[in-house]
Design an enzyme around this catalytic site. Sequence first.
Site, PDB file in Angstrom:
ATOM      1  N   TYR A   1      81.056  89.521  42.277  1.00 28.66           N
ATOM      2  CA  TYR A   1      80.650  90.969  42.292  1.00 28.66           C
ATOM      3  C   TYR A   1      81.711  91.856  43.067  1.00 28.66           C
ATOM      4  O   TYR A   1      81.517  92.923  42.755  1.00 28.66           O
ATOM      5  CB  TYR A   1      79.466  90.972  43.458  1.00 28.66           C
TER       6      TYR A   1
ATOM      7  N   ARG B   1      83.457  93.046  40.039  1.00 25.26           N
ATOM      8  CA  ARG B   1      82.758  94.008  39.492  1.00 25.26           C
ATOM      9  C   ARG B   1      82.812  95.477  40.055  1.00 25.26           C
ATOM     10  O   ARG B   1      82.697  96.411  39.622  1.00 25.26           O
ATOM     11  CB  ARG B   1      81.356  93.806  38.967  1.00 25.26           C
TER      12      ARG B   1
ATOM     13  N   GLN C   1      68.826  99.236  32.669  1.00 26.58           N
ATOM     14  CA  GLN C   1      69.034  97.785  33.209  1.00 26.58           C
ATOM     15  C   GLN C   1      70.546  97.671  34.043  1.00 26.58           C
ATOM     16  O   GLN C   1      70.760  96.734  34.325  1.00 26.58           O
ATOM     17  CB  GLN C   1      69.230  96.607  31.792  1.00 26.58           C
ATOM     18  N   ASN C   2      71.261  98.702  33.815  1.00 25.78           N
ATOM     19  CA  ASN C   2      72.597  98.753  34.425  1.00 25.78           C
ATOM     20  C   ASN C   2      72.406  98.822  35.854  1.00 25.78           C
ATOM     21  O   ASN C   2      71.761  99.622  36.410  1.00 25.78           O
ATOM     22  CB  ASN C   2      73.688  99.828  33.779  1.00 25.78           C
TER      23      ASN C   2
ATOM     24  N   HIS D   1      67.293  96.563  37.579  1.00 26.44           N
ATOM     25  CA  HIS D   1      68.126  95.328  38.137  1.00 26.44           C
ATOM     26  C   HIS D   1      68.707  95.713  39.252  1.00 26.44           C
ATOM     27  O   HIS D   1      69.696  94.763  39.506  1.00 26.44           O
ATOM     28  CB  HIS D   1      69.084  94.866  36.794  1.00 26.44           C
TER      29      HIS D   1
ATOM     30  N   CYS E   1      69.790  91.411  52.678  1.00 25.09           N
ATOM     31  CA  CYS E   1      69.911  89.968  53.453  1.00 25.09           C
ATOM     32  C   CYS E   1      69.447  89.055  52.569  1.00 25.09           C
ATOM     33  O   CYS E   1      68.301  89.097  52.074  1.00 25.09           O
ATOM     34  CB  CYS E   1      69.407  90.396  54.972  1.00 25.09           C
TER      35      CYS E   1
ATOM     36  N   CYS F   1      74.464  89.716  57.948  1.00 30.38           N
ATOM     37  CA  CYS F   1      73.497  90.677  57.996  1.00 30.38           C
ATOM     38  C   CYS F   1      73.541  91.139  59.630  1.00 30.38           C
ATOM     39  O   CYS F   1      73.370  90.306  60.652  1.00 30.38           O
ATOM     40  CB  CYS F   1      72.004  90.086  57.770  1.00 30.38           C
TER      41      CYS F   1
ATOM     42  N   SER G   1      70.756  94.827  24.234  1.00 37.26           N
ATOM     43  CA  SER G   1      70.635  93.546  23.079  1.00 37.26           C
ATOM     44  C   SER G   1      68.976  93.337  22.944  1.00 37.26           C
ATOM     45  O   SER G   1      68.764  92.721  22.189  1.00 37.26           O
ATOM     46  CB  SER G   1      71.312  92.425  23.509  1.00 37.26           C
TER      47      SER G   1
ATOM     48  N   ASN H   1      72.469 101.641  18.724  1.00 36.04           N
ATOM     49  CA  ASN H   1      73.348 100.576  18.992  1.00 36.04           C
ATOM     50  C   ASN H   1      74.314 100.489  17.881  1.00 36.04           C
ATOM     51  O   ASN H   1      74.255 100.591  16.631  1.00 36.04           O
ATOM     52  CB  ASN H   1      72.347  99.267  19.121  1.00 36.04           C
TER      53      ASN H   1
HETATM   54  P1  OAD Z   1      74.098  93.055  26.338  1.00 31.39           P
HETATM   55  O1  OAD Z   1      75.612  93.068  26.780  1.00 31.39           O
HETATM   56  O2  OAD Z   1      73.336  91.989  26.224  1.00 31.39           O
HETATM   57  O3  OAD Z   1      73.986  94.027  25.178  1.00 31.39           O
HETATM   58  C1  OAD Z   1      74.802  95.348  25.093  1.00 31.39           C
HETATM   59  C2  OAD Z   1      74.401  95.894  23.683  1.00 31.39           C
HETATM   60  O4  OAD Z   1      74.992  97.226  23.569  1.00 31.39           O
HETATM   61  C3  OAD Z   1      74.619  95.151  22.311  1.00 31.39           C
HETATM   62  O5  OAD Z   1      73.686  95.102  21.601  1.00 31.39           O
HETATM   63  C4  OAD Z   1      75.736  95.820  21.621  1.00 31.39           C
HETATM   64  O6  OAD Z   1      75.760  95.945  20.508  1.00 31.39           O
HETATM   65  C5  OAD Z   1      75.466  97.258  22.366  1.00 31.39           C
HETATM   66  N1  OAD Z   1      76.614  98.219  22.489  1.00 31.39           N
HETATM   67  C6  OAD Z   1      77.946  97.956  22.826  1.00 31.39           C
HETATM   68  N2  OAD Z   1      78.945  98.772  22.986  1.00 31.39           N
HETATM   69  C7  OAD Z   1      77.951 100.017  22.457  1.00 31.39           C
HETATM   70  C8  OAD Z   1      78.188 101.332  22.135  1.00 31.39           C
HETATM   71  N3  OAD Z   1      79.445 101.837  22.461  1.00 31.39           N
HETATM   72  N4  OAD Z   1      77.170 102.030  21.856  1.00 31.39           N
HETATM   73  C9  OAD Z   1      76.091 101.688  21.801  1.00 31.39           C
HETATM   74  N5  OAD Z   1      75.750 100.301  21.817  1.00 31.39           N
HETATM   75  C10 OAD Z   1      76.892  99.516  22.189  1.00 31.39           C
HETATM   76  O7  OAD Z   1      73.484  94.140  27.522  1.00 31.39           O
HETATM   77  P2  OAD Z   1      72.056  94.425  28.157  1.00 31.39           P
HETATM   78  O8  OAD Z   1      71.484  94.543  27.092  1.00 31.39           O
HETATM   79  O9  OAD Z   1      72.035  95.515  29.137  1.00 31.39           O
HETATM   80  O10 OAD Z   1      70.920  91.383  33.572  1.00 31.39           O
HETATM   81  O11 OAD Z   1      71.787  93.136  29.045  1.00 31.39           O
HETATM   82  C11 OAD Z   1      70.704  93.187  29.643  1.00 31.39           C
HETATM   83  C12 OAD Z   1      70.836  92.354  31.143  1.00 31.39           C
HETATM   84  O12 OAD Z   1      71.504  91.212  30.758  1.00 31.39           O
HETATM   85  C13 OAD Z   1      71.784  92.924  32.008  1.00 31.39           C
HETATM   86  O13 OAD Z   1      71.116  93.897  32.865  1.00 31.39           O
HETATM   87  C14 OAD Z   1      72.160  91.815  32.929  1.00 31.39           C
HETATM   88  C15 OAD Z   1      72.620  91.055  31.709  1.00 31.39           C
HETATM   89  O14 OAD Z   1      72.685  89.688  32.134  1.00 31.39           O
HETATM   90  C16 OAD Z   1      71.229  90.919  34.998  1.00 31.39           C
HETATM   91  O15 OAD Z   1      72.214  90.705  35.216  1.00 31.39           O
HETATM   92  C17 OAD Z   1      69.927  90.372  35.374  1.00 31.39           C
HETATM   93 ZN    ZN Z   2      68.891  89.708  57.861  1.00 32.14          ZN
END
Ligand code: OAD
Ligand code: ZN
Length: 239
Positions: A67, A70, A101-102, A119, A127, A147, A189, A213
């Site tokens: 983290y 990131r 989801q970001n 998320h 904590c 904490c 995705s 996408n």
């Molecule tokens: P993913 O990495 O699974 O999917 C990203 C999507 O964005 C793919 O379908 C790509 O084709 C598309 N993509 C990439 N670049 C792009 C662009 N410039 N324009 C348009 N589309 C593009 O990411 P998420 O679907 O967000 O969760 O993943 C869902 C969750 O899985 C995240 O929130 C995270 C992850 O593990 C947790 O950490 C709980």
């Molecule tokens: Zn605490």
Amino acid sequence: MEELIEEARKRVLGSKRLVALTGAGISAESGVPTFRGKGGIWQRYKVTDLATPHAFAKDPRLVWEFYNWRRDLISKVTYNPAHKALVDLEKIVPHFALITQNIDDLHRKAGSKNLIELHGNIWWVKCSKCDYKAKDKRVPIPFPPICPKCGGMLRPDVVWFGEFLDMDTLNMAVSEVEKADTILVVGTSAVVQPAASLIGIGKKSGAFLIEVNLEPTEATPIFDISIRGRAGEILPRFI
Ligand code: OAD
Ligand code: ZN
């Protein structure tokens, strides 16, 4: 493709209740790596080592390293034209909600107001033992973060695999998609639940579904329009 973009533009601008649902792809052009596919985080690392409660219990230092990496990366980038287009749409349509989801905070940085973060957010910690929560923008956060209330170990205030989403947050998101007439799904995705199921809920409630996408996704078959392209190039064309 031009015709699809034009039809999507009309739908979006004519919408009375517009919901945008975004995933990692919308931040890709800002330089934030996505999770799946080429260069994706889960191609290089195992999710079970880094983003589960079990991983944190076993090796909190490693999880904090991940983290902090990131945090460092996200602190150095900014929003792109796709984030900006969603800010503009919020000003144009009568009702707008942005469900993401970001955890990268880039929608807020761009200026989006009605934002639902499914998320969590990378700049918040909580904590692992009590209900303490705080904003913490340090990069990196020194290990071990403690904490101030109970002495337990602090963790990122994000949702990990195997954890439930915050109920109020999820309910808000469901209510928005149920009432939406148009849903714009960008850069996800559509494989992670329950976020992905919001698309099906919107469909059932009669919303018009638009996908932007680079590639076809799990959810592509249920969309009314699927536009293949980069979010940062396509979304500004809706305005
Ligand atoms: P993913 O990495 O699974 O999917 C990203 C999507 O964005 C793919 O379908 C790509 O084709 C598309 N993509 C990439 N670049 C792009 C662009 N410039 N324009 C348009 N589309 C593009 O990411 P998420 O679907 O967000 O969760 O993943 C869902 C969750 O899985 C995240 O929130 C995270 C992850 O593990 C947790 O950490 C709980
Ligand atoms: Zn605490």
